[in-house]
Design a protein around this motif. Structure first.
Motif, short mmCIF file in Angstrom:
data_model
loop_
_atom_site.label_atom_id
_atom_site.label_comp_id
_atom_site.label_asym_id
_atom_site.label_seq_id
_atom_site.Cartn_x
_atom_site.Cartn_y
_atom_site.Cartn_z
N UNK A 127 48.33 53.78 -30.50
CA UNK A 127 49.24 52.63 -30.51
C UNK A 127 50.18 52.65 -31.72
N UNK A 128 49.81 53.33 -32.78
CA UNK A 128 50.65 53.37 -33.98
C UNK A 128 51.74 54.43 -33.90
N UNK A 129 51.62 55.37 -32.98
CA UNK A 129 52.46 56.57 -33.02
C UNK A 129 53.97 56.29 -33.08
N UNK A 130 54.48 55.61 -32.08
CA UNK A 130 55.94 55.46 -31.98
C UNK A 130 56.51 54.68 -33.16
N UNK A 131 55.88 53.57 -33.50
CA UNK A 131 56.39 52.75 -34.59
C UNK A 131 56.30 53.49 -35.91
N UNK A 132 55.22 54.22 -36.13
CA UNK A 132 55.08 55.00 -37.36
C UNK A 132 56.21 56.02 -37.48
N UNK A 133 56.45 56.75 -36.40
CA UNK A 133 57.54 57.73 -36.43
C UNK A 133 58.89 57.06 -36.66
N UNK A 134 59.08 55.90 -36.05
CA UNK A 134 60.32 55.18 -36.23
C UNK A 134 60.53 54.78 -37.68
N UNK A 135 59.48 54.33 -38.33
CA UNK A 135 59.56 53.94 -39.75
C UNK A 135 59.91 55.12 -40.64
N UNK A 136 59.17 56.21 -40.47
CA UNK A 136 59.22 57.30 -41.45
C UNK A 136 60.35 58.29 -41.16
N UNK A 137 60.61 58.58 -39.89
CA UNK A 137 61.65 59.57 -39.57
C UNK A 137 63.01 59.18 -40.13
N UNK A 138 63.47 57.98 -39.78
CA UNK A 138 64.83 57.59 -40.15
C UNK A 138 64.99 57.43 -41.66
N UNK A 139 64.06 56.74 -42.28
CA UNK A 139 64.22 56.48 -43.70
C UNK A 139 64.08 57.75 -44.53
N UNK A 140 63.21 58.67 -44.11
CA UNK A 140 63.11 59.94 -44.83
C UNK A 140 64.41 60.71 -44.70
N UNK A 141 65.02 60.67 -43.53
CA UNK A 141 66.31 61.34 -43.33
C UNK A 141 67.38 60.77 -44.26
N UNK A 142 67.50 59.45 -44.32
CA UNK A 142 68.55 58.83 -45.13
C UNK A 142 68.26 59.01 -46.62
N UNK A 143 67.02 58.88 -47.03
CA UNK A 143 66.68 59.08 -48.44
C UNK A 143 67.02 60.50 -48.88
N UNK A 144 66.79 61.46 -48.00
CA UNK A 144 67.12 62.84 -48.32
C UNK A 144 68.63 63.03 -48.44
N UNK A 145 69.37 62.43 -47.52
CA UNK A 145 70.83 62.52 -47.59
C UNK A 145 71.34 61.90 -48.89
#
Length: 483
Positions: A127-145
């Motif tokens: 049940x955590x999968x999609x929301x967890x990926x949504x949280x971490x994927x986008x923000x990690x991408x932007x923080x890296x940029x």
């Protein structure tokens, strides 16, 4: 703004959850890991972010009566209800009980190593999968940029991409992640309030256009904002705009005030900045700063610096807040082990037809090794329930001859407790964006310069602990029927 409502998920997470419930597997334990396979932007690193929002998700995870009523209304393609009444009753009483471990926000991370580990009932983990990926994927991408932009600038960078961001939620998270990655401020006032971020901003072209003359507009703004006066000089003509700014700057000085700066938002920024600096200095205003903006990213800023453009700071919007040149991090969430309560973990592996998608079994963590001078030497992925060898890792699992020995070097373990038994245990300091920004800055300093360059960066070694590599190799052979 949190990671989202419990229904902000893919439908198959809920259909699988019903399957676990109906087959009596709610007590079965599982271990999942979230990681990414390639560094974003063809770079040499990534900056982990989004764990604060993951913690908020865990804190608020409940299926309300309204949620369950909606699920009850969904039809099954073959007829009838998609979800069974007994399962919806189960969701009404459901509370997370999983353990979550994650790297702290701002940590420098690399491909194929876990950023987040979730262990607990398999239904919880799913049940955590999609929301967890949504949280971490986008923000990690932007923080890296943001980290790439700020490294290129070597000067303060203000993020102001809200108006071009991917909706309100994307804009909020982009502003937060940009500051974690190194931006000195954001124009996003709501993000400033919600996350404790520094905010900045002065005026737009419309302010100048609303007056009969540019000089009148500048004078009015200086009277209204004497302690925050940066004048946008390119509404009509930059050369004349600079002259009008000089007039206002000298008038402010006579009143005991100070013109903070000018901003140029169009044209040949390097040439215009040099001309403006020359005129400001000649007019006796050497302390007036020059801010450059206009669809900037790390590459254009690097070019401006190569041309010795006298910029004191930069404003970066669209290409930062939208991760313009790469739309997603591509992080995944994979099952790696299961067990029944009280029993030993059993390895799970996905082999796939693509070698890059081969997963790693076990309950994993990351050990980071350091050289004596404080720079990082290499990362080892290991199983927390198996003996760890003497520091020998397989750097490239596709080539077992590529080994690296890290024995004897100082090291630390990267995954830290975020939740235990479904309750958040992450301390407030590790949820603070400004603290994460300092961690990011310190982490970037541990990288070799060759790993931070924008073009063809040197690869950082991430390997499997040798015993784990052998275990995975043997498991692959067994699954494929190879003796």
């Amino acid at each position: 703004m949190t990671c989202g409502h419990e229904l902000l998920t893919d439908l198959y997470e809920l259909t699988m959850a019903q399957g676990y419930w109906e087959t009596g597997r709610t007590e079965e334990q599982a271990c999942f890991h979230m990681y990414f396979r390639q560094n974003p932007f063809k770079g040499g690193y990534a900056v982990a972010c989004g764990m604060d929002q993951l913690a908020e998700l865990v804190e608020d995870f409940r299926f309300s009566e309204e949620d369950r009523a909606y699920l009850a209304s969904l039809p099954a393609p073959g007829g009838g209800q998609l979800f069974k009444p007994g399962f919806l009753d189960f969701l009404g009483e459901f509370r997370l009980s999983a353990d979550i471990d994650a790297v702290h926000e701002g940590t420098i991370v690399f491909p194929n190593e876990p950023l987040v580990r979730v262990t607990g009932p398999i239904l919880d983990c799913q049940l955590l999968e999609t929301a967890l990926l949504n949280c971490v994927n986008f923000q990690t991408l932007i923080a890296t940029k943001a980290a790439r932009v700020c490294l290129a600038a070597e000067a303060p960078v203000a993020e102001f991409g809200l108006r071009r961001a991917q909706g309100a939620g994307g804009g909020m998270w982009a502003s937060r992640a940009a500051v974690v990655g190194g931006c000195s401020s954001t124009s996003n006032v709501l993000a400033g309030k919600a996350y404790g971020l520094p905010v900045s901003g002065t005026h737009a072209h419309s302010w100048v256009m609303s007056f009969d003359t540019e000089l009148e507009a500048f004078r009015a703004y200086a009277r209204c904002m004497p302690k925050n006066c940066i004048l946008l000089v390119d509404t009509y003509d930059v050369e004349q705009g600079v002259e009008n700014a000089i007039t206002v700057g000298l008038e402010m000085a006579e009143r005991g005030e100070k013109l903070a700066g000018i901003r140029i938002d169009s044209g040949d920024l390097a040439w215009l900045a040099k001309a403006a600096r020359k005129r400001l200095d000649a007019a006796g205003l050497p302390d007036v700063k020059i801010v450059l903006s206009n669809d900037l990213d790390e590459y254009t800023i690097s070019s401006l610096r190569d041309q010795k453009a006298p910029a004191d700071s930069y404003g970066v919007g669209t290409k930062l807040a939208t991760a313009f040149d790469q739309p997603t991090l591509g992080g995944v969430y994979k099952l790696s082990a299961t067990r029944m309560p009280g029993q030993e973990w059993e390895d799970r592996i996905k082999i796939s037809e693509q070698s890059a998608k081969l997963t790693t079994p076990g309950v994993l963590d990351v050990r980071r090794y350091y050289h004596a001078d404080g720079t990082i030497a290499g990362d080892m992925v290991f199983d927390v329930n198996s003996p760890v060898g003497d520091g020998e890792v397989i750097v490239d699992p596709a080539d077992s001859l590529r080994r690296k020995c890290l024995a004897g070097k100082r090291h630390e373990t990267l995954l830290r407790p975020l939740a235990r038994g479904g309750a958040v245990v992450l301390e407030p300091e590790y949820r603070n964006a400004m603290v994460a920004q300092e961690r990011c800055r310190a982490g970037l300093a541990t990288l070799d310069e060759s790993q931070k360059r924008m073009l063809n960066p040197h690869s950082y070694p991430v390997g499997l602990e040798y015993g784990l590599f052998e275990r995975r190799r043997d498991l692959v052979a067994r699954m494929r029927g190879i003796e």
